[in-house]
Write an enzyme that holds these catalytic residues in place. Structure first.
Site, PDB file in Angstrom:
ATOM      1  N   ASP A  88       0.870  -1.177   0.000  1.00  0.00           N
ATOM      2  CA  ASP A  88       0.000   0.000   0.000  1.00  0.00           C
ATOM      3  C   ASP A  88       0.900   1.218   0.000  1.00  0.00           C
ATOM      4  OD1 ASP A  88      -2.020   2.091   0.685  1.00  0.00           O
ATOM      5  OD2 ASP A  88      -3.283   0.327   1.011  1.00  0.00           O
TER       6      ASP A  88
ATOM      7  N   ASP B  58       4.039   2.107  -3.964  1.00  0.00           N
ATOM      8  CA  ASP B  58       3.001   2.535  -4.894  1.00  0.00           C
ATOM      9  C   ASP B  58       2.822   1.475  -5.978  1.00  0.00           C
ATOM     10  OD1 ASP B  58       1.405   3.807  -6.802  1.00  0.00           O
ATOM     11  OD2 ASP B  58       2.416   5.724  -6.572  1.00  0.00           O
TER      12      ASP B  58
ATOM     13  N   ASP C  79      -7.121  -4.183  -4.679  1.00  0.00           N
ATOM     14  CA  ASP C  79      -8.202  -3.454  -4.023  1.00  0.00           C
ATOM     15  C   ASP C  79      -8.014  -2.008  -4.477  1.00  0.00           C
ATOM     16  OD1 ASP C  79     -10.130  -2.363  -2.419  1.00  0.00           O
ATOM     17  OD2 ASP C  79      -9.116  -2.802  -0.531  1.00  0.00           O
TER      18      ASP C  79
ATOM     19  N   CYS D  12     -14.985  -0.718  -4.247  1.00  0.00           N
ATOM     20  CA  CYS D  12     -16.228  -0.527  -3.484  1.00  0.00           C
ATOM     21  C   CYS D  12     -17.050   0.562  -4.186  1.00  0.00           C
ATOM     22  CB  CYS D  12     -15.940  -0.199  -2.024  1.00  0.00           C
ATOM     23  SG  CYS D  12     -14.951   1.275  -1.777  1.00  0.00           S
TER      24      CYS D  12
END
Length: 164
Positions: free
Chosen positions: A9, A35, A54, A107
Site C-alpha cells: 500500500d 506505490d 483493491d 467498493c
C-alpha cells in the site's frame, strides 16, 4: 497453499491496520510501503501467482453507511480514480506469472470504475482474459460481478487470468 504472501500500500496508516489484522489472525505476510503504479521501486523481480487489486475508487458503494459520500465526490475525482486504476492494472499485470490470476475489486457502483475499466484493460492487453463465475448475491456483468448497496455495501470484482 502459497509459500509467500505480500501486501503493498502507498499509505503507511493502512499498512498499520494490515499488521494489526495479521497479528490478530495469527498470520504472516511481507508488508511493504509502495506505490502499485511504480513497482520498479519495490518489486524484487519474482513474479506473482496471484494478485489482488483493491483499487482506489470513488467509494460510492458504501453510500448506505456514508450517505454524505455523494457530497464529497465529484466527476473530476472519479475520472482521476479511473486513470489511477488503469495505471495500477497495467503496472501490476506485468508482475503476474503466465497462468496466474488477478482479482480486481472496488467498493464502487460506477461502471467506469468497474466493468468498463476491465473492458478497456482487456481491449489493450492481449494476454488478459476475464473468467466467469457465479455468486448468490449481486449481478453478473459482462466482466465481473456487481453488488449494489442494500443489505451489503456496493462492491465490484472481476477475475482475470494471464495466458501462458
Amino acid at each position: 497453499k502459497f509459500n509467500k504472501v505480500s501486501a503493498r500500500d502507498n499509505q503507511e496508516n493502512r499498512l498499520t491496520r494490515v499488521h494489526q489484522n495479521l497479528e490478530r489472525l495469527q498470520l504472516s505476510a511481507e508488508v511493504v510501503l509502495g506505490d502499485a503504479c511504480e513497482p520498479q521501486q519495490w518489486w524484487d523481480g519474482e513474479s506473482f501467482d496471484r494478485i489482488i487489486v483493491d483499487a482506489p475508487c470513488s467509494g460510492l458503494g458504501v453510500i448506505r453507511r456514508h450517505p454524505d459520500i455523494k457530497l464529497l465526490r465529484d466527476l473530476a475525482g472519479v475520472k482521476q480514480a479511473c486513470q489511477q486504476q488503469a495505471k495500477i492494472l497495467k503496472a501490476l499485470w506485468s508482475l503476474l506469472k503466465p497462468g496466474g490470476y488477478l482479482l480486481y475489486a472496488t467498493c464502487s457502483i460506477l461502471p467506469d470504475e468497474n466493468e468498463n475499466q476491465i473492458k478497456r484493460f482487456l481491449d489493450q492487453q492481449s494476454d488478459a482474459h476475464s473468467l466467469n463465475f457465479d455468486l448468490p448475491l449481486g449481478e453478473k456483468r459482462a466482466y465481473g460481478h456487481q453488488l449494489y448497496p442494500g443489505e451489503t455495501d456496493g462492491f465490484y470484482y472481476a477475475l482475470l487470468t494471464r495466458s501462458s
